[in-house]
Design an enzyme around this catalytic site. Structure first.
Site, mmCIF file in Angstrom:
data_model
loop_
_atom_site.group_PDB
_atom_site.id
_atom_site.type_symbol
_atom_site.label_atom_id
_atom_site.label_comp_id
_atom_site.label_asym_id
_atom_site.label_seq_id
_atom_site.Cartn_x
_atom_site.Cartn_y
_atom_site.Cartn_z
ATOM 1 N N ASP A 100 -7.010 18.192 -16.560
ATOM 2 C CA ASP A 100 -7.324 16.810 -16.921
ATOM 3 C C ASP A 100 -6.867 16.610 -18.358
ATOM 4 O O ASP A 100 -7.454 17.162 -19.291
ATOM 5 C CB ASP A 100 -8.829 16.569 -16.780
ATOM 6 N N TYR A 127 -16.358 16.849 -17.008
ATOM 7 C CA TYR A 127 -16.784 15.461 -16.864
ATOM 8 C C TYR A 127 -17.803 15.331 -15.733
ATOM 9 O O TYR A 127 -17.585 15.827 -14.623
ATOM 10 C CB TYR A 127 -15.575 14.571 -16.609
ATOM 11 N N ARG A 135 0.830 -1.200 0.000
ATOM 12 C CA ARG A 135 0.000 0.000 0.000
ATOM 13 C C ARG A 135 0.866 1.253 0.000
ATOM 14 O O ARG A 135 0.532 2.267 -0.615
ATOM 15 C CB ARG A 135 -0.935 0.016 1.217
ATOM 16 N N LYS A 167 -8.133 5.104 -19.930
ATOM 17 C CA LYS A 167 -8.445 5.495 -21.291
ATOM 18 C C LYS A 167 -7.228 5.281 -22.205
ATOM 19 O O LYS A 167 -6.784 4.165 -22.391
ATOM 20 C CB LYS A 167 -8.940 6.940 -21.301
#
Length: 383
Positions: free
Chosen positions: A175, A102, A49, A200
């Site tokens: 972004d 978005y 982690r 993406k």
């Protein structure tokens, strides 16, 4: 001499395995790492982690491609954005974002951070005078830019908005999911932070979900690193490996995505079933000149507004054969969807609601003649 983008896509953050000589570094699936001395992790790795060699390799790669100092990889784009906002925001702070941002990001800002006392305003970034007025009056902690926007394909002048934001003490987040660092470098235009849904184009094969934050300031990066460690919304080693595997071909894929999308936009602009094609590579697009200045190509995303309204839009989605009806974007295959009913349903009834006749297309890297033939027969069927 500095290495080129495609070279760094393949090699940055990655070296042959020193034990076996394997050209592709191994996937380190271990959750924990042995220590020779208590409290002294070997090579800095203690618990996955906190840090993991595979994730670290991806993070070095992402930082190199964007030209940032440090990058952090997360389980999704939303997890990455959330980690950044948690790092810098407190009750009473304000966010300015585009009025066609978005929908998932807007939902988080309005419905998650809003009740915690964090305000927001939306604006059309094309009107720089109004942008200056709003930022001067609200004194935002963060100005969130998306360009090209999802799904209306608007273009924001990063350099101009960043200059305004910095005059008033705001951090600028860009972004860069649609353009990717293969086509657009926000840091070179004044951004402070770059956000990606690596699901993406970076992953590029519709087989992995992930996100990333890239930063150029060490102090800000340390805050994001702490949130990544403390809250744990990390990308898994296998997801990090898949993302790196996709990034190796990012440059050449973006060239093909861009070529195909431009050819489709030019071919069907003016089609009788089409009201409007939204693609920044078209000279008719209002943001074309800005896009040409800050991007090296125009990307693989386009949207179409149908003359026949919502009924035509939903019908079109059932008439294509190569364009698969599915949400998401950026894979090698072409996808088509209805934002109002699918990816942007969450902003229905808000200032960010998208037109009902809008169809979003993620143009893949198939042979362009096949894509033209398929979209032509689907559009012709609406007449």
């Amino acid at each position: 001499m500095a290495q080129g983008f495609n070279t760094r896509s393949i090699h940055a953050g990655q070296t042959s395995d020193p034990t076996t000589g394997a050209v592709v570094p191994p996937i380190y699936l271990s959750s924990t790492f042995e220590q020779d001395v208590p409290g002294t992790p070997l090579n800095g790795f203690e618990y996955s982690r906190c840090d993991n060699p595979t994730r670290t390799a991806l993070q070095h790669n992402l930082a190199s491609l964007e030209g940032g100092l440090l990058a952090y990889s997360f389980a999704s784009g939303m997890a990455a954005e959330d980690a950044f906002f948690r790092s810098v925001l407190k009750p009473g702070d304000h966010i300015v974002l585009g009025n066609d941002a978005y929908g998932g990001s807007y939902r988080a800002i309005a419905q998650v951070y809003g009740p915690l006392g964090i305000g927001h305003s939306t604006i059309d970034f094309a009107d720089l005078a109004k942008v200056e007025e709003l930022i001067a009056s609200t004194k935002p902690k963060v100005v969130r830019i998306e360009t090209p926007t999802n799904p209306l394909m608007s273009i924001v002048d990063i350099e101009a908005v960043a200059a305004i934001s910095h005059r008033h003490g705001a951090l600028v987040l860009v972004d860069n999911t649609f353009a990717t660092p293969a086509l657009q470098r926000p840091f070179e235009l004044g951004a402070d932070v770059v956000l990606h849904s690596t699901t993406k184009y970076l992953g590029g094969h519709s087989d992995v979900v992930g996100g990333a934050i890239v930063l150029k300031d060490a102090d800000l990066a340390e805050k994001v690193a702490q949130i990544q460690n403390w809250m744990g919304a990390i990308s898994s080693p296998f997801d990090a490996y898949l993302t790196m595997r996709g990034i190796k071909t990012l440059g050449i894929r973006m060239e093909r995505h861009s070529e195909n999308a431009l050819a489709l936009a030019q071919r069907f602009e003016g089609h009788a079933a089409v009201e409007r094609i939204l693609y920044p590579g078209l000279t008719s697009h209002p943001g074309h000149e800005i896009a040409a200045r800050q991007m090296s190509a125009f990307g693989g995303m386009m949207s179409i507004q149908l003359a026949g309204g919502e009924a035509a839009a939903t019908t079109l989605l059932t008439r294509t054969k190569l364009f698969t009806l599915a949400p998401s974007l950026g894979g090698v295959e072409s996808l088509i969807e209805h934002p109002g009913l699918m990816t942007h349903h969450s902003v229905e009834g808000t200032a960010l609601e998208v037109p009902a006749n809008l169809v979003r297309i993620s143009v893949g890297i198939e042979d362009i003649d096949d894509l033209i033939e398929d979209l032509a027969q689907a559009l012709d069927s609406l007449l």
